[in-house]
Design a protein around this motif. Structure first.
Motif, PDB file in Angstrom:
ATOM      1  N   ILE A 209     -10.525   1.843  -4.394  1.00 37.98           N
ATOM      2  CA  ILE A 209      -9.388   1.729  -3.478  1.00 37.98           C
ATOM      3  C   ILE A 209      -9.879   1.483  -2.053  1.00 37.98           C
ATOM      4  O   ILE A 209     -11.026   1.773  -1.711  1.00 37.98           O
ATOM      5  CB  ILE A 209      -8.461   2.968  -3.501  1.00 37.98           C
ATOM      6  N   ILE A 210      -8.963   0.948  -1.257  1.00 37.98           N
ATOM      7  CA  ILE A 210      -9.205   0.732   0.165  1.00 37.98           C
ATOM      8  C   ILE A 210      -8.304   1.710   0.917  1.00 37.98           C
ATOM      9  O   ILE A 210      -7.116   1.825   0.615  1.00 37.98           O
ATOM     10  CB  ILE A 210      -8.854  -0.713   0.557  1.00 37.98           C
ATOM     11  N   VAL A 211      -8.881   2.403   1.876  1.00 37.53           N
ATOM     12  CA  VAL A 211      -8.123   3.335   2.702  1.00 37.53           C
ATOM     13  C   VAL A 211      -8.017   2.727   4.098  1.00 37.53           C
ATOM     14  O   VAL A 211      -9.020   2.521   4.778  1.00 37.53           O
ATOM     15  CB  VAL A 211      -8.805   4.722   2.760  1.00 37.53           C
ATOM     16  N   ASP A 212      -6.800   2.421   4.515  1.00 41.30           N
ATOM     17  CA  ASP A 212      -6.532   1.844   5.825  1.00 41.30           C
ATOM     18  C   ASP A 212      -6.055   2.956   6.744  1.00 41.30           C
ATOM     19  O   ASP A 212      -4.928   3.445   6.614  1.00 41.30           O
ATOM     20  CB  ASP A 212      -5.479   0.740   5.696  1.00 41.30           C
TER      21      ASP A 212
ATOM     22  N   ALA B 181      -2.575   7.260   6.763  1.00 38.13           N
ATOM     23  CA  ALA B 181      -3.453   6.361   6.002  1.00 38.13           C
ATOM     24  C   ALA B 181      -2.656   5.667   4.899  1.00 38.13           C
ATOM     25  O   ALA B 181      -1.705   6.236   4.349  1.00 38.13           O
ATOM     26  CB  ALA B 181      -4.601   7.149   5.388  1.00 38.13           C
ATOM     27  N   LEU B 182      -3.040   4.439   4.607  1.00 29.70           N
ATOM     28  CA  LEU B 182      -2.432   3.672   3.526  1.00 29.70           C
ATOM     29  C   LEU B 182      -3.501   3.388   2.474  1.00 29.70           C
ATOM     30  O   LEU B 182      -4.638   3.063   2.815  1.00 29.70           O
ATOM     31  CB  LEU B 182      -1.852   2.357   4.050  1.00 29.70           C
ATOM     32  N   TYR B 183      -3.097   3.499   1.217  1.00 26.51           N
ATOM     33  CA  TYR B 183      -4.020   3.342   0.103  1.00 26.51           C
ATOM     34  C   TYR B 183      -3.613   2.129  -0.731  1.00 26.51           C
ATOM     35  O   TYR B 183      -2.448   1.982  -1.093  1.00 26.51           O
ATOM     36  CB  TYR B 183      -3.999   4.600  -0.776  1.00 26.51           C
TER      37      TYR B 183
ATOM     38  N   PRO C 102       0.833  -1.207   0.000  1.00 27.55           N
ATOM     39  CA  PRO C 102       0.000   0.000   0.000  1.00 27.55           C
ATOM     40  C   PRO C 102       0.871   1.261   0.000  1.00 27.55           C
ATOM     41  O   PRO C 102       2.024   1.235   0.429  1.00 27.55           O
ATOM     42  CB  PRO C 102      -0.792  -0.112   1.306  1.00 27.55           C
ATOM     43  N   ALA C 103       0.303   2.354  -0.478  1.00 29.06           N
ATOM     44  CA  ALA C 103       1.049   3.616  -0.584  1.00 29.06           C
ATOM     45  C   ALA C 103       0.558   4.633   0.437  1.00 29.06           C
ATOM     46  O   ALA C 103      -0.631   4.699   0.749  1.00 29.06           O
ATOM     47  CB  ALA C 103       0.898   4.186  -1.989  1.00 29.06           C
TER      48      ALA C 103
END
Length: 123
Positions: free
Chosen positions: A58-61, A67-69, A22-23
């Motif tokens: 996308i999933i946002v963690d 936050a990780l995308y 994730p970015a």
């Protein structure tokens, strides 16, 4: 999942697909501005990310300091879905109609024809 995705949103999604992890927002910003030469502000990228999340791409963690995308689907899944929608919408769901339209303007090399026939036989 919504069908419509802008070129800018797709640019970000393709970047996320290119990664193994994730970015962070800062990595996405750096890629867009430095690698792709976009002159986007933080708010612009944040808007694209929010839209991608709302559309289910996308999933946002948010369970980390930052936050990780990550992509919610693979590139293959996205492009296959897109192709099916184009065929359904523009060619009444007919792969034959699509192939006729596509090959009407293009010539296929012998190896491409053989590959396509092999693929059709496997279906």
């Amino acid at each position: 999942m919504h069908d419509d995705i802008s070129e800018s949103e797709l640019l970000i999604l393709e970047y996320l697909w290119s990664r193994d992890t994730p970015a962070k927002f800062s990595e996405i910003m750096k890629y867009c501005c430095e690698t792709e030469g976009k002159e986007w502000k933080k708010q612009t990228i944040n808007t694209f990310l929010s839209r991608l999340a709302q559309k289910g791409f996308i999933i946002v963690d948010k369970n980390h300091i930052r936050a990780l995308y990550s992509p919610a689907l693979t590139a293959t899944d996205y492009y296959q879905s897109l192709a099916c929608k184009i065929i359904d919408k523009s060619y009444k769901g007919s792969l034959k109609n699509f192939l006729c339209a596509f090959t009407g303007q293009h010539t296929l090399a012998k190896d491409e024809k053989e590959e396509l026939l092999d693929y059709i036989e496997r279906l």
